[in-house]
Design an enzyme around this catalytic site. Structure first.
Site, PDB file in Angstrom:
ATOM      1  CE1 TYR A   1       3.758  -7.002   4.599  1.00 26.59           C
ATOM      2  CE2 TYR A   1       3.386  -9.317   5.106  1.00 26.59           C
ATOM      3  CZ  TYR A   1       3.392  -8.275   4.205  1.00 26.59           C
ATOM      4  OH  TYR A   1       3.020  -8.511   2.892  1.00 26.59           O
TER       5      TYR A   1
ATOM      6  NE  ARG B   1      -4.884  -2.545   4.295  1.00 30.23           N
ATOM      7  CZ  ARG B   1      -5.599  -2.218   3.227  1.00 30.23           C
ATOM      8  NH1 ARG B   1      -6.546  -1.311   3.334  1.00 30.23           N
ATOM      9  NH2 ARG B   1      -5.368  -2.794   2.066  1.00 30.23           N
TER      10      ARG B   1
ATOM     11  CG  ASP C   1      -4.827   2.081   6.176  1.00 34.47           C
ATOM     12  OD1 ASP C   1      -5.791   2.870   6.145  1.00 34.47           O
ATOM     13  OD2 ASP C   1      -4.179   1.788   5.158  1.00 34.47           O
TER      14      ASP C   1
ATOM     15  CG  ASP D   1      -1.944  -1.075   1.197  1.00 34.83           C
ATOM     16  OD1 ASP D   1      -2.312  -1.503   0.092  1.00 34.83           O
ATOM     17  OD2 ASP D   1      -2.386  -1.501   2.283  1.00 34.83           O
TER      18      ASP D   1
END
Length: 295
Positions: free
Chosen positions: A72, A179, A86, A44
């Protein structure tokens, strides 16, 4: 006249926040003066981290990078929930008061999300619904229902926490949406939650420690290209008889007896040179070309 060798290989790029993955591809095209560039695993625009880039014939190997596990680091903001999952989205729910959690409670909650789990990807994402991106359907004012999917979380570690923030590291399979994981962790705690920041630290053999900034890429140019075969370690290596190289590159199978394939796909080499991806048919005792790259 000196023959110019076509560019081919991978780049390990550190995508900065504020750029889309497509923006990075455009930057690489301008720096290397070539159009044949692609990326593996969309990040993103607000996220940062490892973005594998393929150049030239190596673009034909992108699908194998997208199958790899990823790591991550994410910051979870407690107390708000947004429509996008988010902190760039519209706030749907806000909670301002709750009792602090101790580390034991938080770690037990995270344990619920390790192993194989089901999650629903966010509608504000590039996931395809009947061939169209969910985010594009939302922008068109359509109702989007994203089906849940099974993913695997191999490791979920709590790095730090405060009253309204959790910092986690996650090793996960292809297709995992962090997310959604952040939102689900909040639900398990009984508090709305959203992802405040995301850093992708690893994609298969690509790590953030060795990633190049865009400025470093601009300074290095084509010298930054990496040998594609070195970043496909999830596949077993197979050294083909050099006499069968031409046959392999022409799409023909090769009889190979007494061989045990440890992975579904194989990195095929001939005379020490990587020439493509193969598959071993145990019943026929044949090596079959899957993706021919050539020298």
């Amino acid at each position: 006249m000196t023959e110019v060798k076509p560019l081919s290989g991978f780049l390990n790029i550190l995508k900065p926040p504020g750029m889309s993955s497509h923006d990075v591809v455009g930057f690489v095209r301008r720096v290397l003066h070539t159009k044949k560039v692609g990326h593996a695993g969309t990040l993103d625009p607000a996220a940062a981290g490892v973005l594998p880039i393929a150049v030239g014939t190596a673009t034909r190997l992108i699908e194998y990078l997208e199958l790899t596990d990823k790591t991550y680091r994410a910051e979870i903001r407690l107390g708000i929930a947004t429509d996008s999952g988010d902190d760039t989205g519209r706030i749907l729910t806000r909670q301002v008061d709750w009792s602090d959690f101790d580390r034991s409670t938080l770690e037990k909650t995270l344990m619920q999300f390790t192993g194989k789990i089901r999650q629903t990807p966010p509608a504000h994402s590039a996931i395809k619904i009947n061939g169209q991106k969910a985010c594009d359907l939302l922008r068109a004012g359509k109702v989007v229902e994203v089906p849940s999917r099974e993913v695997t979380i191999y490791r979920l570690e709590l790095l730090a926490y405060s009253h309204d923030m959790l910092l986690i590291d996650a090793d996960c399979s292809k297709g995992t949406y962090i997310r959604s994981l952040c939102q689900d962790i909040g639900r398990a705690l009984g508090i709305p939650a959203t992802m405040a920041f995301l850093l992708r630290r690893r994609v298969g053999d690509f790590s953030v420690e060795h990633a190049l900034t865009l400025e470093e890429l601009a300074a290095s140019g084509a010298d930054a290209l990496l040998a594609a075969e070195d970043f496909l370690s999830g596949m077993q290596r197979f050294d083909l008889n050099p006499k069968r190289e031409k046959a392999f590159c022409n799409g023909l199978s090769t009889t190979v007896r007494n061989f045990t394939a440890e992975t579904g796909k194989l990195r095929v080499f001939a005379d020490g040179h990587f020439i493509g991806i193969g598959r071993y048919d145990k019943e026929k005792e044949e090596l079959l070309p899957v993706k021919v790259i050539g020298r």
